[in-house]
Design an enzyme around this catalytic site. Sequence first.
Site, PDB file in Angstrom:
ATOM      1  NE  ARG A  20     -68.635  19.509  41.089  1.00 51.44           N
ATOM      2  CZ  ARG A  20     -67.738  19.060  40.214  1.00 51.44           C
ATOM      3  NH1 ARG A  20     -66.647  18.659  40.846  1.00 51.44           N
ATOM      4  NH2 ARG A  20     -68.046  18.811  39.105  1.00 51.44           N
ATOM      5  CG  ASN A  38     -68.968  16.014  42.579  1.00 52.17           C
ATOM      6  OD1 ASN A  38     -69.954  16.830  43.310  1.00 52.17           O
ATOM      7  ND2 ASN A  38     -69.058  16.138  41.434  1.00 52.17           N
TER       8      ASN A  38
END
Length: 92
Positions: A20, A38
Amino acid sequence: METKHIDIKITGKVQGVSFRATTKAVADQMGIRGMVRNEKDGSLYLEAEGDDTLLEVFVEWCNEGPDRAKIENVEVTSGEVKNYQNFEIIKK
């Protein structure tokens, strides 16, 4: 230049490998707006907005990911433009 919106689902070893954070850095560098988070199933979900060329390069990067990631599949679908102002990491 027309802004396009794509949804991307990435499966494989994509959590716990700074995916990320790296994605945000790459998106910011490229001027892509959207978000990444996620998923409970271990995958990553992204929304990205930019012009065709940028998105193409971004998707190519998603197929590589950060060093420690192991990508199994990258699924790209078109979506409706949401006019994101920046790229953010959504933490659940």
